[in-house]
Scaffold this motif. Structure first.
Motif, short mmCIF file in Angstrom:
data_model
loop_
_atom_site.label_atom_id
_atom_site.label_comp_id
_atom_site.label_asym_id
_atom_site.label_seq_id
_atom_site.Cartn_x
_atom_site.Cartn_y
_atom_site.Cartn_z
N PRO A 259 0.82 -1.23 0.00
CA PRO A 259 0.00 0.00 0.00
C PRO A 259 0.85 1.27 0.00
O PRO A 259 0.39 2.32 -0.47
CB PRO A 259 -0.81 -0.11 1.30
CG PRO A 259 -0.73 -1.55 1.71
CD PRO A 259 0.56 -2.08 1.18
N ASP A 260 2.05 1.18 0.51
CA ASP A 260 2.87 2.40 0.55
C ASP A 260 3.31 2.86 -0.84
O ASP A 260 3.78 3.98 -1.00
CB ASP A 260 4.08 2.25 1.49
CG ASP A 260 4.90 0.99 1.23
OD1 ASP A 260 4.53 0.23 0.30
OD2 ASP A 260 5.89 0.76 1.95
N ARG B 45 9.57 8.88 2.07
CA ARG B 45 8.23 8.47 2.49
C ARG B 45 8.27 7.11 3.19
O ARG B 45 7.25 6.57 3.57
CB ARG B 45 7.29 8.41 1.28
CG ARG B 45 6.84 9.79 0.79
CD ARG B 45 5.68 10.28 1.63
NE ARG B 45 5.35 11.67 1.46
CZ ARG B 45 4.44 12.16 0.61
NH1 ARG B 45 3.83 11.35 -0.21
NH2 ARG B 45 4.17 13.43 0.59
N ARG C 220 1.51 3.84 -3.06
CA ARG C 220 0.69 5.01 -3.41
C ARG C 220 1.29 6.33 -2.92
O ARG C 220 0.94 7.38 -3.42
CB ARG C 220 -0.70 4.87 -2.78
CG ARG C 220 -1.58 3.80 -3.41
CD ARG C 220 -3.02 4.01 -2.96
NE ARG C 220 -3.84 2.84 -3.19
CZ ARG C 220 -4.42 2.55 -4.35
NH1 ARG C 220 -4.25 3.37 -5.38
NH2 ARG C 220 -5.15 1.47 -4.49
N THR C 221 2.14 6.23 -1.92
CA THR C 221 2.63 7.48 -1.34
C THR C 221 3.85 8.04 -2.08
O THR C 221 4.39 9.07 -1.68
CB THR C 221 2.99 7.31 0.15
OG1 THR C 221 4.07 6.37 0.25
CG2 THR C 221 1.80 6.79 0.95
N CYS C 222 4.28 7.37 -3.13
CA CYS C 222 5.41 7.89 -3.91
C CYS C 222 5.07 9.29 -4.40
O CYS C 222 3.98 9.53 -4.90
CB CYS C 222 5.71 6.98 -5.09
SG CYS C 222 6.94 7.69 -6.21
N MET C 223 6.01 10.23 -4.22
CA MET C 223 5.77 11.57 -4.73
C MET C 223 6.74 11.93 -5.84
O MET C 223 6.93 13.09 -6.18
CB MET C 223 5.80 12.60 -3.60
CG MET C 223 7.06 12.58 -2.78
SD MET C 223 6.99 13.84 -1.48
CE MET C 223 8.39 13.37 -0.49
#
Lengths: 337, 105, 356
Positions: free
Chosen positions: B32-33, B89, B35-38
């Protein structure tokens, strides 16, 4: 008799300042053009970062200033300099002599129709951040589809846009877009939300947490690229073009709803006030503070003070803090200290 | 077909509406992490293999979001774990890559 | 689509167009592409509308095509343009109307550059004087010929014998408009209706009975792109842009396209043949293409000119299905008869695009 202080603008800046001035023993005279107090905030639904009710904020402030003189649907006709202080003539025929004036005339939302490429007012499903808040407030809007599958947010509409005459970042829109993206996903769990941004400017308390949350919990996708053109397809969808700058490729998408994050520009009335009271405008089109670090709420005229978005783009807490600061400065000024 | 000496060029434009993101969604269910890629690029900047093999974890995640085949890039990964050390992140990038390999298998 | 929203924008982009006394200059390429259009412009304006539209044989290229092909620097184009202005001044006119959109853009770009940099204008005046001993006044009004037809569109409608209406069903013809990039993209305030939602051609279609159809890639360039096209190896890029437009147009059932730029009209017409030959795909009904008209041709049609006098036999895409729909009478056998009924030979017919 208690001393009058004229507050021009009945938004949250004017209301908070009135509250503090009442506490300090003055009679605030709040002059508001609209038929209600609270300005833009009164039209908003929930406020970041804690999703507090905007209406509650305005109502609480309103309850605290019942002892102030409030003139709604009233304009300042002219301001005359007296030997000591000012004479403020109002459109309702009242004239007030005072030693201090607080300008809290706020901002105006950038007219999104001016970015013609986005088709606000031309395409059926293009709205602004303000329209969306209005919809969140339960007011139906035919432009919002019954169950949108793809929703896009365009950051920086009229902000950081020299061509539109606005070099300034409007500060709140990145965070507003993230907030509204989350709220849209809550309304429409099946929808995919895209945010088209140039930079994400999430500077405030807990803003970054909102961003991470929007990504992780709500699957909001952030696409670094400014939307360049919007068209409407035969079935009423929007076709948007942007560059996916992180892929280095042009990108197209079909959306069911596009929300334009219209920025803040100075309320044009501020220029009118500046003319009347010989106030200086800053190079960004907002009123010029006496000092942009140590004297934000001061002006170039003795006895005239500023609070809120009349001197630049502000968040609500910044505006409230300035209003309190301005009230204190007015108190000190009148006390001659 | 008449030969004009030129033909229609293929557009390089990405079409979000046509992008098949099922792989990306599957990956997100396992990691799920992801998705937090910026897109900050620190993973690619520090990647040992990247400069020689074309591997870029940032581009892998972005490519999946756009529905592209990222296997050629993935093959370049040496699973050294350096990217995990730098990700601001805190994405478990090594696990993410392994999960992706599993999905492709 | 909210029509009132467009009307609001159109109100912001209107320009003053004098009703008479125009100095008219032709395009370099239009007479080869659509040979009757410019001649019909003078016929319509002078004879039908009774306007004073003057032209001189001494006019040359404005240099715009060479400038946009990277063949000459802008200063050379400026000196050429200075000479055109001198010819206008000598003829006693002050309203200047070029028939080419790139010319129009070239003139505006030059006038705006001179406004910003007066010293450059002074240098050009000196260069012109040294080279030709001519002097000039800048035009008081600059308009494109499509601006003039737009300006007179209602007068034309009053005199029209044909309307853009399907004479069998009574429905308005579904028409797309395509504006040349150099018309308003560089200076939106100089184009009627601006650059995003131009009204110049839409106004004609509405006034003559048709229905304007908007489609997502309406604003996209036709793809010509001057130096891109002139290199054969780059033509795939040009035709791909046209292809993109037609793909976007496809679901709308568009029956004709109206253009105001020499290149756009030519390429949107001819590339339909290339696309059909390469992909087998045609965009009109029953294997035909979608006819692409110049505004002079369309004005001529509604005014009742013989389509073959308007040069419509030189279009790649067959115009006959459109003419049949709006009830224009024509003699199919006369299509390839030129001046004095002389046979001008027949073109080879394409494999995939249906033509007559």
């Amino acid at each position: 008799m208690k001393e009058n202080v004229v507050i021009i603008g009945g938004g949250v800046a004017g209301m908070e300042a009135a509250k503090q001035l009442l506490f300090l023993g003055y009679t605030p005279i709040v002059v508001e053009q609209k038929d209600h107090l609270g300005g833009h905030v009164s039209q908003w639904n929930r406020l970041f970062p804690d999703m507090a009710s905007a209406q509650d904020l305005v109502r609480h402030l309103g309850e605290e200033i019942v002892d102030a003189n409030i003139f709604l649907e009233t304009k300042v006709n002219f301001i005359n300099r007296l030997r000591e202080g000012y004479l403020v003539m109002l459109s309702n025929g009242v004239s007030v002599a005072c030693r201090a004036i607080l300008v809290a005339s706020g901002f105006r939302l950038f007219d999104a129709a001016r970015k013609e490429e986005y088709g606000y007012g031309v395409y059926d499903h293009v709205i602004t951040n303000a329209d969306l808040e209005n919809w969140f407030n339960g007011n139906p809007d035919p432009r919002v589809p019954a169950s949108p599958k793809k929703v896009g947010f365009v950051h920086c509409v009229g902000s950081r846009d020299l061509k539109a005459g606005n070099s300034q970042c409007s500060k709140v829109c990145c965070m507003t877009a993230v907030k509204q993206a989350i709220e849209m996903k809550e309304h429409f769990p099946d929808a995919q939300i895209y945010c088209f941004y140039m930079d994400l400017r999430l500077f405030g308390k807990k803003y970054e947490d909102f961003y991470i949350n929007a990504q992780q919990e709500y699957g909001v996708q952030f696409i670094r690229g400014r939307v360049s053109e919007v068209g409407e397809t035969l079935d009423g969808h929007l076709q948007v073009k942007a560059e996916d700058t992180l892929s280095g490729k042009p990108l197209r998408a079909q959306l069911d709803l596009l929300v334009l994050m219209a920025g803040m520009v100075c309320n044009p009335e501020a220029a009118e006030l500046a003319r009347m009271a010989r106030l200086e405008m800053d190079s960004d089109g907002f009123l010029r503070s006496a000092d942009n670090i140590s004297g934000i709420v001061g002006s170039n005229r003795p006895g005239i003070f500023y609070a809120g978005a009349c001197t630049g783009t502000k968040t609500v807490p910044e505006t409230l803090a300035e209003a309190r600061s301005a009230a204190l400065d007015i108190h000190r000024f009148i006390q001659g200290k | 077909m008449t030969d004009f000496g030129f033909t229609l060029s293929r557009s390089s434009a990405l079409d979000l509406s046509k992008a098949d993101t099922r792989l990306y969604e599957k990956l997100c269910s396992l990691s799920p992490d992801a998705r937090t890629c910026m897109g900050c690029g620190s993973c690619s900047a520090t990647c040992t293999a990247g400069p020689y093999s074309g591997m870029s974890l940032r581009k892998v995640i972005l490519g999946l979001q756009r529905g592209q085949d990222v296997r050629p890039m993935l093959k370049g990964c040496m699973l050294c774990g350096k990217c995990t050390m730098v990700c601001p992140r805190g994405i478990n990038t090594r696990q993410l890559i392994l999960n992706l390999c599993r999905i492709y298998d | 689509m909210i029509y009132e929203g467009k009307q609001k924008i159109w109100k912001d982009y209107q320009k003053e167009i004098p009703d008479d006394h125009w100095y008219y200059v032709r395009s370099c390429i239009r007479q080869n592409f659509f040979p009757a259009s410019e001649r019909k412009f003078t016929d319509i304006t002078q004879q039908v509308l009774g306007k004073d539209v003057y032209e001189t044989p001494y006019h040359t290229t404005c240099g715009g095509i060479a400038y946009h092909c990277d063949a000459i620097p802008q200063e050379t184009a400026m000196t050429i343009v200075a000479r055109q202005f001198a010819l206008m001044t000598e003829a006693g006119y002050e309203n200047y109307v070029p028939s080419c959109v790139t010319s129009f853009g070239n003139y505006i770009e030059i006038l705006e550059t001179w406004r910003e940099f007066p010293e450059l204008e002074a240098r050009i005046r000196e260069q012109l004087w040294k080279a030709t001993r001519r002097e000039f006044k800048k035009p008081k009004y600059l308009a494109h010929t499509s601006d003039l037809i737009y300006h007179w569109r209602n007068e034309i409608a009053e005199k029209a014998s044909v309307r853009l209406i399907d004479h069998e069903t009574g429905e308005p013809m579904r028409m797309a408009e395509h504006i040349g990039c150099h018309y308003a993209k560089m200076f939106p305030s100089k184009g009627i209706g601006g650059a995003e939602y131009p009204y110049v051609l839409a106004g004609m279609i509405e006034s003559w009975g048709g229905q304007v159809v908007d489609y997502p890639e309406r604003r996209h360039c036709c793809g010509y792109g001057f130096r891109q096209y002139h290199m054969k190896a780059n033509r795939g890029y040009c035709v791909s842009n046209t292809h993109k437009k037609f793909e976007s147009m496809e679901p709308y059932g568009i029956q004709a396209i109206l253009t105001n730029c020499p290149g756009c009209c030519y390429f949107m017409d001819r590339w339909q043949y290339v696309i059909a030959e390469q992909t087998g795909k045609t965009y009109g009904k029953d294997g035909f293409g979608i006819p692409v008209f110049t505004y002079e041709e369309l004005a001529g049609l509604v005014l009742g000119y013989d389509p073959w006098d308007l040069g419509l036999q030189l279009h790649q895409v067959a115009v006959e299905p459109f003419l049949d729909r709006i009830g224009v009478r024509y003699d199919p056998k006369a299509k390839y008869l030129g001046l004095n009924k002389e046979d001008i030979l027949r073109p080879e017919l394409p494999t995939n695009l249906k033509c007559f």
